[in-house]
Design a protein around this motif. Sequence first.
Motif, PDB file in Angstrom:
ATOM      1  N   GLU B 184       0.826  -1.214   0.000  1.00  0.00           N
ATOM      2  CA  GLU B 184       0.000   0.000   0.000  1.00  0.00           C
ATOM      3  C   GLU B 184       0.859   1.261   0.000  1.00  0.00           C
ATOM      4  OE1 GLU B 184      -3.472   0.038  -0.192  1.00  0.00           O
ATOM      5  OE2 GLU B 184      -3.271  -2.124  -0.526  1.00  0.00           O
ATOM      6  N   SER B 189      -1.033   4.794  -1.179  1.00  0.00           N
ATOM      7  CA  SER B 189      -2.405   4.755  -0.675  1.00  0.00           C
ATOM      8  C   SER B 189      -2.386   4.801   0.849  1.00  0.00           C
ATOM      9  CB  SER B 189      -3.066   3.450  -1.148  1.00  0.00           C
ATOM     10  OG  SER B 189      -4.294   3.262  -0.496  1.00  0.00           O
ATOM     11  N   ILE B 227      -7.898  -0.730   2.626  1.00  0.00           N
ATOM     12  CA  ILE B 227      -7.626  -1.367   1.334  1.00  0.00           C
ATOM     13  C   ILE B 227      -8.781  -1.086   0.387  1.00  0.00           C
ATOM     14  CG2 ILE B 227      -7.134  -3.551   0.160  1.00  0.00           C
ATOM     15  CD1 ILE B 227      -6.189  -4.625   2.927  1.00  0.00           C
ATOM     16  N   ASP B 228      -8.466  -0.492  -0.766  1.00  0.00           N
ATOM     17  CA  ASP B 228      -9.517  -0.048  -1.697  1.00  0.00           C
ATOM     18  C   ASP B 228     -10.440  -1.175  -2.153  1.00  0.00           C
ATOM     19  OD1 ASP B 228      -7.292   2.335  -3.314  1.00  0.00           O
ATOM     20  OD2 ASP B 228      -8.642   2.537  -1.593  1.00  0.00           O
ATOM     21  N   SER B 229      -9.857  -2.352  -2.354  1.00  0.00           N
ATOM     22  CA  SER B 229     -10.638  -3.455  -2.941  1.00  0.00           C
ATOM     23  C   SER B 229     -11.642  -4.066  -1.975  1.00  0.00           C
ATOM     24  CB  SER B 229      -9.702  -4.564  -3.408  1.00  0.00           C
ATOM     25  OG  SER B 229      -8.754  -4.053  -4.299  1.00  0.00           O
ATOM     26  N   VAL B 230     -11.504  -3.747  -0.690  1.00  0.00           N
ATOM     27  CA  VAL B 230     -12.349  -4.394   0.323  1.00  0.00           C
ATOM     28  C   VAL B 230     -13.681  -3.665   0.451  1.00  0.00           C
ATOM     29  CG1 VAL B 230     -12.550  -4.943   2.770  1.00  0.00           C
ATOM     30  CG2 VAL B 230     -10.373  -5.291   1.597  1.00  0.00           C
ATOM     31  N   TYR B 231     -14.762  -4.432   0.365  1.00  0.00           N
ATOM     32  CA  TYR B 231     -16.091  -3.857   0.571  1.00  0.00           C
ATOM     33  C   TYR B 231     -16.294  -3.595   2.055  1.00  0.00           C
ATOM     34  CZ  TYR B 231     -17.310  -5.411  -4.186  1.00  0.00           C
ATOM     35  OH  TYR B 231     -17.361  -5.609  -5.538  1.00  0.00           O
ATOM     36  N   LYS B 290      -9.847 -12.673   0.778  1.00  0.00           N
ATOM     37  CA  LYS B 290      -8.549 -12.462   0.110  1.00  0.00           C
ATOM     38  C   LYS B 290      -7.666 -11.483   0.885  1.00  0.00           C
ATOM     39  CE  LYS B 290      -6.543 -11.016  -4.297  1.00  0.00           C
ATOM     40  NZ  LYS B 290      -6.824 -10.593  -5.691  1.00  0.00           N
ATOM     41  N   GLU B 318     -13.094 -12.153  -3.045  1.00  0.00           N
ATOM     42  CA  GLU B 318     -12.137 -11.199  -3.620  1.00  0.00           C
ATOM     43  C   GLU B 318     -12.169  -9.813  -2.987  1.00  0.00           C
ATOM     44  OE1 GLU B 318      -9.845 -11.705  -6.089  1.00  0.00           O
ATOM     45  OE2 GLU B 318     -10.329 -13.847  -6.011  1.00  0.00           O
ATOM     46  N   HIS B 319     -13.244  -9.513  -2.262  1.00  0.00           N
ATOM     47  CA  HIS B 319     -13.360  -8.162  -1.701  1.00  0.00           C
ATOM     48  C   HIS B 319     -13.593  -8.211  -0.194  1.00  0.00           C
ATOM     49  CE1 HIS B 319     -13.606  -6.539  -5.773  1.00  0.00           C
ATOM     50  NE2 HIS B 319     -14.432  -7.529  -6.048  1.00  0.00           N
ATOM     51  N   HIS B 327     -18.488  -8.610   4.687  1.00  0.00           N
ATOM     52  CA  HIS B 327     -17.983  -7.882   3.523  1.00  0.00           C
ATOM     53  C   HIS B 327     -18.777  -8.224   2.272  1.00  0.00           C
ATOM     54  CE1 HIS B 327     -14.356  -6.279   5.439  1.00  0.00           C
ATOM     55  NE2 HIS B 327     -14.119  -7.475   5.958  1.00  0.00           N
ATOM     56  N   GLU B 328     -19.006  -9.522   2.054  1.00  0.00           N
ATOM     57  CA  GLU B 328     -19.686  -9.986   0.835  1.00  0.00           C
ATOM     58  C   GLU B 328     -20.703 -11.058   1.213  1.00  0.00           C
ATOM     59  OE1 GLU B 328     -15.568 -10.639  -1.204  1.00  0.00           O
ATOM     60  OE2 GLU B 328     -17.011 -10.345  -2.828  1.00  0.00           O
TER      61      GLU B 328
END
Lengths: 120, 344
Positions: B184, B189, B227-231, B290, B318-319, B327-328
């Motif tokens: 990161e 970031s 982390i940007d990718s994490v919902y 992930k 993935e998120h 998260h998902e």
Amino acid sequence: MTSGIGSRKLRESGLYTGHQLGFGLMRTFTPGQTYTFDYDGNISTVAGGYFYGVAQFSIELGKNFSVKNIPFSSYIELSGMVQFPYNSGVLFHVMGGIGIRHEIDWIKKVKIIDKFKKQS
Amino acid sequence: MRHIINFSFVICIIIFFGCSKDEGVMSTDAHDVFAVRSNGNDMTVKVEGNTLSKIIILFVHGGPGEGSWIFNKFSAPLKEKYAIALWDQSNSGTSQGNNSKNQTVDNTLINLDKVVKALQHRYNNNFEFYLMGHSCGGGFSAGYLGADNNQSQFQGYINIDGAHNLTLVKEYQREELLKRAEIEINKNSNTEQWKEMKQFCIDHPSINTIEDFSQLSLNCGNSTSLIDSVYTYSLVNSSTFFGEYSFLSYLTNWSSLWKHEDYIKEIFWETDFTDRLPNITIPTLVVWGKFDLNLSYQMAQNYLDNVGSVDKEVVIMEHSGHYPFAHEPEPTFNAIINFVERTK
């Protein structure tokens, strides 16, 4: 079940504020059945819940209508309670209430009796 | 103005006029609650969802001390298909008692066995059971399944970011946090926050105290949201504070359990169920976030390398971080539903 001591500050208008500190005992219950097992793994039901100590503090704001010869008062109350020992610590509860209380003013009752005696 | 000294004697009695039946609730939207008493603690078990499916998934939460409330917040899609048994372990969630002794890993496994037996007693009409463990609950689940013939009670096991070798958690957390911080920082970031995380790892080449471990876990959890990718997800809504069960109880138990130093040390410095994994032969689904910094995929790979199950399925979210079901929720529960439908 709690027992406490407190005080109220009563104004001429009938408005009053008060606070109270109390200690007591609480018995809790568990929802539904509570199962227990003996040494052989046999299952049976028991009465769930436990006894706890409680400490309670409350503050009160109300209006006493006895000043207008109506033996009732209305109030709102905010209480905090601590339940202990709760598992590894203590459990806090916050409660609010509104109510109507019937005022038994012994002093006033004595004055009324004296007045009747004087009249008779 | 008058001052009045008053004495009060209050009896508050809430009388329950209800009949508690010694059998489960059969419904597409069941709400069944019972308790299991063990070692001075009454542990709450809530069976919610579609009991008419004749399938119950027993959820073993992590923490320790987390309670089942986080999973319960997101589990509505799964409850439409099956029933979920939400067990609050001893000194966790809404479980209550006035005796905090006997908190050990062995007793936790004994408690798990009692909960299973109570569920079988209450739902004894051709029900199928699945075990689902999350985080250190995954460790307890693996330890339970790999002992005696306990796994014969279940159709399958669902491992959600579960730690079977709890002694490695600290090491994996530090490694993963350091690795992610480098990535990161190189991406520019949230550089300042990640530099703090990196410095913590450098300052603590090994984690030897509960205090440092708590801080490391907190760092991992908080960093996931950077982390940007994490919902993202939220735990706070009206039901959090005005729900059916005491939120204060959840918080009190969670924070006070971590003061049980002997228990925390036993879990994270001494407990390793790797040697029991080859005994587990029932179908296994592994669901992993992930971007789980609290428990990196190394733990999942270690589980897959050692477990005896021939039928092993892996789904990576993935998120997601450490809580894929938060998260998902949709893909997580779809993976679980597909697994249960395939193995029931």
